[in-house]
Each structure stands twice: as structure tokens, then as C-alpha cells.
Scaffold this motif. Structure first.
Motif, PDB file in Angstrom:
ATOM      1  N   MET A 170      54.895 -16.184   8.530  1.00 47.92           N
ATOM      2  CA  MET A 170      53.716 -16.980   8.226  1.00 47.92           C
ATOM      3  C   MET A 170      53.909 -17.766   6.943  1.00 47.92           C
ATOM      4  O   MET A 170      53.630 -18.957   6.867  1.00 47.92           O
ATOM      5  N   PHE A 171      54.400 -17.119   5.917  1.00 49.72           N
ATOM      6  CA  PHE A 171      54.568 -17.798   4.634  1.00 49.72           C
ATOM      7  C   PHE A 171      55.697 -18.818   4.683  1.00 49.72           C
ATOM      8  O   PHE A 171      55.584 -19.907   4.128  1.00 49.72           O
ATOM      9  N   SER A 172      56.790 -18.476   5.359  1.00 48.19           N
ATOM     10  CA  SER A 172      57.895 -19.416   5.437  1.00 48.19           C
ATOM     11  C   SER A 172      57.524 -20.624   6.278  1.00 48.19           C
ATOM     12  O   SER A 172      58.029 -21.724   6.065  1.00 48.19           O
ATOM     13  N   GLY A 173      56.640 -20.435   7.267  1.00 50.81           N
ATOM     14  CA  GLY A 173      56.188 -21.566   8.056  1.00 50.81           C
ATOM     15  C   GLY A 173      55.412 -22.569   7.234  1.00 50.81           C
ATOM     16  O   GLY A 173      55.407 -23.761   7.527  1.00 50.81           O
ATOM     17  N   SER A 205      52.708 -17.642  -7.462  1.00 52.57           N
ATOM     18  CA  SER A 205      54.057 -18.194  -7.574  1.00 52.57           C
ATOM     19  C   SER A 205      54.047 -19.704  -7.332  1.00 52.57           C
ATOM     20  O   SER A 205      54.727 -20.468  -8.036  1.00 52.57           O
ATOM     21  N   ALA A 206      53.262 -20.156  -6.368  1.00 55.38           N
ATOM     22  CA  ALA A 206      53.143 -21.590  -6.122  1.00 55.38           C
ATOM     23  C   ALA A 206      52.473 -22.300  -7.297  1.00 55.38           C
ATOM     24  O   ALA A 206      52.835 -23.431  -7.660  1.00 55.38           O
ATOM     25  N   HIS A 215      47.381 -25.228  -2.619  1.00 53.66           N
ATOM     26  CA  HIS A 215      46.137 -25.268  -1.849  1.00 53.66           C
ATOM     27  C   HIS A 215      46.251 -24.417  -0.585  1.00 53.66           C
ATOM     28  O   HIS A 215      45.337 -23.639  -0.256  1.00 53.66           O
ATOM     29  N   GLN A 216      47.376 -24.506   0.107  1.00 57.35           N
ATOM     30  CA  GLN A 216      47.557 -23.719   1.316  1.00 57.35           C
ATOM     31  C   GLN A 216      47.625 -22.231   1.008  1.00 57.35           C
ATOM     32  O   GLN A 216      47.062 -21.415   1.735  1.00 57.35           O
ATOM     33  N   ALA A 217      48.314 -21.864  -0.063  1.00 51.80           N
ATOM     34  CA  ALA A 217      48.414 -20.452  -0.423  1.00 51.80           C
ATOM     35  C   ALA A 217      47.054 -19.883  -0.814  1.00 51.80           C
ATOM     36  O   ALA A 217      46.725 -18.730  -0.472  1.00 51.80           O
ATOM     37  N   ARG A 218      46.271 -20.664  -1.519  1.00 56.13           N
ATOM     38  CA  ARG A 218      44.942 -20.177  -1.911  1.00 56.13           C
ATOM     39  C   ARG A 218      44.049 -19.996  -0.683  1.00 56.13           C
ATOM     40  O   ARG A 218      43.340 -19.000  -0.549  1.00 56.13           O
ATOM     41  N   LEU A 219      44.086 -20.974   0.219  1.00 53.58           N
ATOM     42  CA  LEU A 219      43.299 -20.838   1.448  1.00 53.58           C
ATOM     43  C   LEU A 219      43.755 -19.648   2.283  1.00 53.58           C
ATOM     44  O   LEU A 219      42.933 -18.941   2.880  1.00 53.58           O
TER      45      LEU A 219
END
Length: 585
Positions: A307-310, A441-442, A482-486
Motif C-alpha cells: 500500500m505504501f509503496s504504491g 518521514s514524508a 498529503h497522501q500519507a496524512r490522509l
């Protein structure tokens, strides 16, 4: 000439003006005036009266030949000879807009159109596909509008009900059974294979009923795949592996029941039931080949890393995670305490099961001793009750074994299942922690890129190419943040709903397990009491037969003695019958 002029009731001047006008300008009616459109109607009576006085009409013979060109007495039409002009023109078509071509009927006969008097009239006739309705309205009355045909794009209303309702399509039902465990393979590769039967209303499967064979490691693959594909969801786990005694009958049965509960809970989950790996597990007949093909097609999907690598986000281990949400902190403390209590309860349950099995072994040893004693006893009055008691202890031993296994399959398997579910919840918490570390990290990566960008801005225009690239890198870093926070926030909301679902199912499952446990205990005690009561009735019956039994007596010489003996025998038989009736009561 004067007499002729005096005999004419019209005179020369009235008769000359229309004919002269028509001769000099025969197409003057095209101007559209209403007064000149009535000229053809006044010409007919003038020509009829001119025939009565041929002498007076001779000087106008050339004019009469020219005026003959506009004579239209053969037409019985409302329209004039020059088209729809003046009072003869249909007033409704002048003011109305042109009608769209709605009729689909094709006119098979052609009607000759009168000469159009203007470009507007020609345009109206070109737009109207039918000529029949424009020619015949005077004979049939007012014009009736054509029927409007339904548009071919209009959806037709269905009178029948759909085969599958929306609720049933959104939430398909599953009924999965795991049975027929049998051992396959040689001494080095022996394992247990289970038959998995599925009945479903889902249209995603090829058939509503199907069956496949699976082994334990296939169930373990399904759990790991579902956990990797659905981070934040509590996936029902399979039972733990056991190296010693894995072919024992009781262990195989308890594992079979645990695997069946796992599959039914997975299929009942609103998200997991639509997972492609579950469909592959339940339906594939060449499971190992399909799994290898899937792994080659999607390599590197580790534990929740896909999921994260995607999203292009690196999974950071990070430092120690400090929970900022009080709700999640309270749930962690509660789950730790619940896990400890369930482990203690499972340990006590194992002790009860061990004691029941010990009682069963003791009853078996007791039965063997009684059988040995009855075999050496010479008196039948004692050997038969001992043999009956030995058989009774064998049945009691079987009852204890069955009750111990029933305790494991009712309450014990539920306790063990929720201990494993708490472990699955903790893995979901770890996925949430990984999402949190990925988010930070992001953010740190974005701050580094922004610092580099500010440094390049201070250097001026000498680093324009690098500055353009850095602008793109900063925008990409902001997108990842933004994607990591969501992702972290969505996972938190998902875990809240999953924990609420866990609490509801926990209450229902434990209530059902305790009720089944008590019912099985009551039934076992009733069966045990029935065994003892039956044995006591048999003993009483044997004692009564021995008490009233008399050996046969030799006949005496005196008849009076015979009569006395027969009377005594009758009394004894009556007493024995009465005792038997009491025993039966």
C-alpha cells in the motif's frame, strides 16, 4: 361604338381596368397585396357577360387573348393561382414556427404544390415532410396534430422484479464448511487436507456452490494476504501451528472447527468478502499454480508494504511511537487487560479439560479392574453385577471424553479465537503506527527539499535549471505528505469501526459459546444420571429374581401335602407378581 358602350352594364372603363392591369403586369400578384389577389375571382363574371355582346368585345380581342392566361376556373381550391397569398393563405402557418419532423409515416402519393410566393413559404414547405395535411384540412375540418412517437432512447419500465436485490448484491451471503480432514503424503511430507465447501449468492463467483481441497498453509497464506491488502482491518486469524500431536484426532477436529470459523467470519466481513485473494482461495482448483502466478505478477508485496509503496511512500520504522489519541490509548490498555484475562481463562479451561480426561482415564482403569475381578469370581450372584459395573464405567469414560472435547469445541475454541483476534488487532495498530511514521518521514523529506529550494533561491539565477527541478521535487514531496496524512487519518477511522465491530461480535460469540457450554454440560450430567439409574434398576431386578426363586421340589406321597404345596406355590407366585409390579412402577 357608343351604342355598344351604352348597352354594356359595366361600361368600358370598369371592364378595361382589370384586363389592362392583368395584361400589362400579369405577375404583379407576387407583391403580396390583398386587393390584387382578388382579381381572378372578378374576371369570371366579366368574361361571361362579354359573350352576350360580341360586337362590343371586338376592339379588345388582343387584350382578351392576353387576359386568358390568368383564367383558373378549373381549380376548386382555396388557394389562389399564385400560391398562398392574401385572404386565401392559411393564416396559422404564417405566424407559427416551422414544425419539427416528428412523423415517421411516409406519404405514398404526391400532391402538386402550388407556386410559392416568397422564400419564407418555400422554407416552410421544405421543413414539412408531409403534404397531405396541408392540402386536405378544408375537407376534413381542423388539422389534427400527428401522434408523437416515443423516443428510442427512453428507457422502458420493467414490470418484473430483478433477480437479485440491491441489498443482496451489495451484501452477498456465504455458507462455508470445512470438513473431511484426512492425512495425505508419505512419512516426510505428510499433512492434513480439508475439503472446503462454499455456498454463496455472490455473482462474482462462477457457480453458487463449489468445493476445493486446502491444507493448513493455504489458510495461513490467505490470512497474510488479506492483512497485507487491507491495512487497518482486523482479519480473522487461523489457529496456531502445532508440531507435536498434529495428527491427533481431537487436535485435528479442533483445528477444523477453528478454520471453519475463520472462513465464515472473513466472508461475513463487508470489506474482506470482496477481496480477490479470498475468491482465489475459495474457488481456484489449481491453487498453488495461481498463487505462484500472482506472486510473479505482483512481486514485492510484503507485509502491508504494498500500500505504501504504491503511493510512493517509504515505510519508516521510526522511533518509539507515542499515541496522541486518547481513544486509541484506552483501547490499547483495554485490549492488553482483556488478552491477559482470556489467557488465564483459557488456562483454567485447559485444566478442566485435562481433569475430565483424567476422570475418563480413571473410569477406564476402574472398569478394567472390575472386569478382572468378575472373571475370577466363581459366584454368579457377584460376578454378574461386577461385570455390569465394568461396562457402566466404560460408558462413563466415553462420556467424559466426549464432554472434554465438547468443552474445547464450544467455550475453549471461542477463547482461543479471541486471543488470536486481539493479536490481529495489535497488527492493525502496528500498521497504523507505520502509517504515522511514513507521514512524518514524508514531512521531514519535504522540509529538506524546501531548505534546498530556499538555498537555490538565494544564489540567484545561476541555478535556474536546478531551481526548476527543485520546484517539481517540492511539489512531489507535498503531494506525498498529503497522501500519507490522509492515509493515517483514514486508517484511524477504519480502525474505530473495526474495534466497534469487534466488541459487538465478542458479546454475541461469548454469549452463544457459554450457552452451548452449559447445555452440553447439562446433557452430559443427564446422560450420566440415566446410566446410573438404569444400572440400579438392573441390580434390583436381579435381586428380586434371586429372592423369590425356589428350586423344584420332589412330589410327596400324600395328596393333602400336594394340595398344601400347590397352595403355597400359588401364594409365592402371587407375591412374586406383586413385587415385579412394584419394581416396574
Amino acid at each position: 361604338m357608343d351604342e355598344v358602350g351604352g348597352d354594356s352594364p359595366w361600361g368600358d372603363v370598369p371592364s378595361q381596368s382589370p384586363s389592362t392591369t392583368a395584361t400589362e403586369n400579369p405577375f404583379e400578384g407576387e407583391t403580396g397585396s390583398s386587393s390584387k389577389a382578388k382579381v381572378p375571382q372578378s374576371l369570371e363574371p366579366t368574361s361571361s357577360q362579354a359573350l352576350k355582346s360580341p360586337a362590343g368585345r371586338q376592339p379588345r380581342t388582343p387584350r382578351r387573348a392576353v387576359a386568358h392566361q390568368v383564367r383558373l376556373q378549373a381549380l376548386d381550391d382555396d388557394l389562389g393561382p399564385l400560391g398562398p397569398l392574401g385572404d386565401n393563405a392559411p393564416a396559422a402557418q404564417v405566424d407559427q414556427p416551422p414544425a419539427p419532423p416528428q412523423k415517421e409515416q411516409v406519404v405514398t402519393h404526391n400532391v402538386r404544390q402550388p407556386l410559392a410566393s416568397s422564400q419564407g413559404a418555400i422554407g416552410r414547405q421544405m421543413l414539412d415532410p408531409t403534404d397531405e395535411d396541408d392540402v386536405e384540412p378544408s375537407a376534413s375540418g381542423p388539422r389534427i396534430p400527428p401522434p408523437v412517437q416515443p423516443s428510442p432512447g427512453t428507457p422502458t419500465r420493467r414490470d418484473t422484479q430483478p433477480s437479485v436485490s440491491i441489498e443482496q448484491a451489495a451484501k452477498p451471503s456465504f455458507e462455508i464448511t470445512v470438513g473431511d480432514p484426512h492425512k495425505v503424503g508419505d512419512l516426510t511430507s505428510s499433512h492434513i487436507v480439508y475439503l472446503v465447501r462454499t455456498k454463496t449468492s455472490s455473482k462474482a463467483y462462477r457457480q453458487p456452490e463449489f468445493a476445493v481441497t486446502r491444507r493448513y498453509r493455504d489458510f495461513l497464506w490467505l490470512y497474510n494476504s488479506l492483512h497485507a491488502n487491507n491495512p487497518g482491518i482486523v482479519v480473522p486469524p487461523p489457529p496456531e501451528k502445532q508440531a507435536v500431536g498434529r495428527f491427533d484426532t481431537n487436535f485435528v477436529e479442533s483445528r477444523r472447527a477453528a478454520l471453519e470459523r475463520m472462513l465464515n467470519k472473513t466472508a461475513a466481513h463487508p470489506t474482506l468478502q470482496h477481496d480477490g485473494d479470498l475468491k482465489l482461495f475459495l474457488e481456484s482448483e489449481a491453487f498453488n499454480v495461481d498463487v505462484k502466478h500472482k506472486e510473479r505478477k505482483e512481486p514485492g508485496l510484503g507485509e502491508s508494504k504494498g500500500m505504501f509503496s504504491g503511493l510512493g511512500i517509504s515505510v519508516g520504522g521510526g522511533g518509539k511511537f507515542v499515541e496522541q489519541d486518547d481513544w486509541f490509548h484506552e483501547r490499547k490498555v483495554y485490549l492488553d487487560a482483556l488478552e491477559n484475562q482470556l489467557k488465564a481463562l483459557l488456562k483454567a479451561m485447559d485444566t478442566v479439560v485435562i481433569q475430565r480426561k483424567g476422570l475418563a482415564e480413571a473410569a477406564g482403569d476402574f472398569s478394567n479392574s472390575l472386569h478382572a475381578l468378575s472373571s475370577v469370581e466363581l459366584s454368579p450372584a457377584l460376578s454378574r453385577p461386577l461385570e455390569g459395573l465394568s461396562d457402566l464405567q466404560i460408558r462413563i469414560k466415553e462420556l467424559y471424553d466426549r464432554q472434554a472435547q465438547q468443552d474445547v469445541l464450544t467455550l475453549g475454541i471461542t477463547i482461543d479465537e479471541y486471543i488470536r483476534l486481539i493479536g490481529s488487532i495489535k497488527q492493525a495498530f502496528q500498521s497504523r503506527q507505520k502509517a504515522y511514521h511514513s507521514w512524518h518521514s514524508a514531512e521531514s523529506e519535504m522540509q529538506k527539499r524546501k531548505a534546498t529550494q530556499e538555498k537555490l533561491l538565494r544564489q540567484g539565477k545561476t541555478q535556474q535549471d536546478r531551481l526548476t527541478q527543485m520546484h517539481a521535487d517540492v511539489a512531489d514531496a507535498e503531494r506525498k505528505v498529503h497522501q500519507a496524512r490522509l492515509l493515517f487519518e483514514d486508517m484511524g477511522r477504519l480502525m474505530r469501526s473495526e474495534l466497534e465491530r469487534f466488541e459487538r461480535e465478542k458479546v454475541e460469540d461469548f454469549k452463544s459459546a457459554v450457552e452451548t457450554f452449559l447445555e452440553s454440560a447439562v446433557e452430559a450430567q443427564k446422560e450420566l444420571i440415566e446410566l446410573w439409574e438404569t444400572f440400579l434398576m438392573q441390580l434390583d431386578a436381579e435381586e428380586d429374581e434371586q429372592a423369590f426363586y425356589k428350586p423344584p421340589v420332589e412330589p410327596a406321597a400324600r395328596p393333602s401335602g400336594e394340595r398344601r404345596m400347590s397352595g403355597d406355590t400359588a401364594i409365592d407366585s402371587q407375591a412374586g407378581a406383586a413385587a415385579t409390579a412394584e419394581d416396574s412402577d
